[in-house]
Design an enzyme around this catalytic site. Structure first.
Site, mmCIF file in Angstrom:
data_model
loop_
_atom_site.group_PDB
_atom_site.id
_atom_site.type_symbol
_atom_site.label_atom_id
_atom_site.label_comp_id
_atom_site.label_asym_id
_atom_site.label_seq_id
_atom_site.Cartn_x
_atom_site.Cartn_y
_atom_site.Cartn_z
ATOM 1 N N GLN A 107 1.332 -1.426 0.071
ATOM 2 C CA GLN A 107 0.202 0.005 -0.037
ATOM 3 C C GLN A 107 0.969 0.909 0.181
ATOM 4 O O GLN A 107 0.747 1.544 0.923
ATOM 5 C CB GLN A 107 -0.750 -0.154 1.234
ATOM 6 N N LYS A 204 1.264 -7.325 -16.498
ATOM 7 C CA LYS A 204 -0.447 -8.125 -16.448
ATOM 8 C C LYS A 204 -0.825 -6.806 -15.665
ATOM 9 O O LYS A 204 -0.165 -5.309 -15.569
ATOM 10 C CB LYS A 204 0.488 -7.860 -14.480
ATOM 11 N N ASP A 230 9.043 -13.722 -8.350
ATOM 12 C CA ASP A 230 7.951 -12.074 -7.743
ATOM 13 C C ASP A 230 8.210 -11.475 -6.291
ATOM 14 O O ASP A 230 8.760 -12.541 -5.857
ATOM 15 C CB ASP A 230 6.814 -12.739 -7.858
ATOM 16 N N THR A 235 -2.280 -14.404 -3.119
ATOM 17 C CA THR A 235 -3.280 -15.496 -3.144
ATOM 18 C C THR A 235 -2.729 -16.418 -4.884
ATOM 19 O O THR A 235 -3.416 -17.255 -5.197
ATOM 20 C CB THR A 235 -4.495 -14.662 -4.190
ATOM 21 N N GLY A 236 -1.604 -15.769 -4.897
ATOM 22 C CA GLY A 236 -1.237 -16.926 -6.459
ATOM 23 C C GLY A 236 -1.334 -16.343 -7.545
ATOM 24 O O GLY A 236 -0.935 -17.527 -8.753
ATOM 25 N N GLY A 237 -2.374 -15.988 -8.118
ATOM 26 C CA GLY A 237 -3.123 -15.282 -8.933
ATOM 27 C C GLY A 237 -2.391 -15.220 -10.174
ATOM 28 O O GLY A 237 -1.822 -15.055 -11.248
HETATM 29 C C1 R5P Z 1 2.456 -6.652 -6.827
HETATM 30 O O1 R5P Z 1 2.829 -6.430 -7.125
HETATM 31 C C2 R5P Z 1 3.472 -7.768 -6.205
HETATM 32 O O2 R5P Z 1 4.442 -7.676 -6.767
HETATM 33 C C3 R5P Z 1 2.850 -9.699 -6.376
HETATM 34 O O3 R5P Z 1 2.971 -9.649 -7.888
HETATM 35 C C4 R5P Z 1 1.430 -9.478 -5.885
HETATM 36 O O4 R5P Z 1 1.728 -8.884 -4.705
HETATM 37 C C5 R5P Z 1 1.163 -10.636 -6.047
HETATM 38 O O5 R5P Z 1 -0.139 -11.146 -5.542
HETATM 39 P P1 R5P Z 1 -0.749 -12.139 -5.495
HETATM 40 O O6 R5P Z 1 -0.286 -13.923 -6.112
HETATM 41 O O7 R5P Z 1 -1.983 -12.146 -4.826
HETATM 42 O O8 R5P Z 1 -1.358 -12.319 -6.987
#
Ligand code: R5P
Length: 303
Positions: A107, A204, A230, A235-237
């Site tokens: 955030q 993305k 990353d 959530t792994g999305g």
């Molecule tokens: C976002 O900018 C972060 O670098 C990660 O890509 C993100 O937090 C991953 O979140 P999620 O696993 O929910 O897709």
């Protein structure tokens, strides 16, 4: 017992990493008692009988602030602030705070009217406790650390993750960045695999209202070992989508590497189902994919 005048206080969210760090530093450690009162308020106590042992000493605190089996990130944060408060009251000479995963780090920007860049306020609150040094690991946006006036270090875990992946016997590696925001990190990561390791970048787009991810990439990854890195898997999305594209693009093996594997809900299942051969995280979050320990890297900075 302690060889030097230093103690490590291990918060409940970093117990395993804390013990490893104490061993690396060869210093004594003390854990904490942490509970929630019936009205919901938090209680912590540093688990010692004679608190004067901390007086005039260098006291290091380690406490991650991710969701864990014990508590959520808000509770972990409160525990951290309360530990620092106790050490301060007792009269430590120096206070060093290590937060391997810092909650709210994502955030940092405003996407929609009325939102908050709360990480900046959180850092100001920590800074206001007059600590001497503050360590995080691969924070989502390093610029936010400018809010702190004490010594600040953002430890890089990429080399450790790369060493682990190389030890798996990988060949013909391509590093994939799942979004443009991770490109610099991916470039730095690729260097740890060798000179001229190719990097591919996926596009993305995340819907700021629904969180839905749309990703594209038309890459030739045929017969490559692909490492997708990353900073956070939540959530792994993001990771699952990137893995699916990599597999469709011909990748032979796919490794999902992250510093902070929050692995919320069915994230692990989604990532494996998408075709990952392995998920590799650090022990900033203590779970089943914490294959790379940060203990030595943190100790090297503190020594
Ligand atoms: C976002 O900018 C972060 O670098 C990660 O890509 C993100 O937090 C991953 O979140 P999620 O696993 O929910 O897709």
């Amino acid at each position: 017992m302690s060889r030097v005048n230093k103690y490590l206080i291990i918060g409940s969210a970093s117990q395993i990493l804390g013990i490893k760090l104490a061993k690396e530093l060869e210093i004594a450690y003390i854990d904490t008692e942490f509970k929630t009162f019936p009205d919901g308020e938090k209680y912590i106590r540093i688990n010692l009988e004679d608190e004067t042992i901390l007086k005039d000493k260098e006291v290091i605190v380690i406490q991650s602030t991710g969701p864990s089996i014990r508590n959520d990130q808000n509770a972990q944060l409160f525990e951290l602030l309360m530990i620092v408060n106790a050490i301060k009251r007792i009269g430590a000479a120096r206070i060093i705070v290590i937060v391997p995963y810092l909650a709210y780090a994502r955030q940092d920007k405003i996407f929609r009217p009325g939102e908050t860049d709360f990480i900046r306020t959180l850092l100001k609150i920590i800074n206001s406790m007059e600590i001497d040094e503050f360590y995080v690991v691969d924070i989502h946006e390093p610029n936010v650390l400018k809010e702190m006036t004490c010594k600040v270090v953002n430890i890089d875990s990429m080399k450790l993750l790369a060493e682990y992946i190389k030890s798996l016997g990988t060949n013909d590696i391509v590093v994939v960045s799942p979004d443009k925001g991770a490109v610099e990190r991916s470039k730095a990561f690729a260097k740890y695999f060798g000179e001229n390791i190719p990097i591919d970048v996926f596009e993305k787009h995340r819907d700021v209202k629904t969180g839905e991810i749309i990703m594209s990439g038309s890459l030739s990854l045929r017969n490559k070992d692909v490492v997708i890195s990353d900073d956070i898997i939540a959530t792994g999305g993001t990771m699952a989508t990137a893995i699916s594209i990599a597999k469709q693009s011909g990748a032979k093996k796919v490794y999902a590497a992250t510093t902070h594997a929050l692995l919320l809900k069915d994230a692990k299942y989604r990532i494996l189902k998408a075709g990952a051969d392995e998920i590799i995280g650090t022990d900033s979050i203590d779970n089943e994919v914490s294959k790379v320990s940060l203990a030595k890297a943190i100790a090297d900075y503190l020594r």
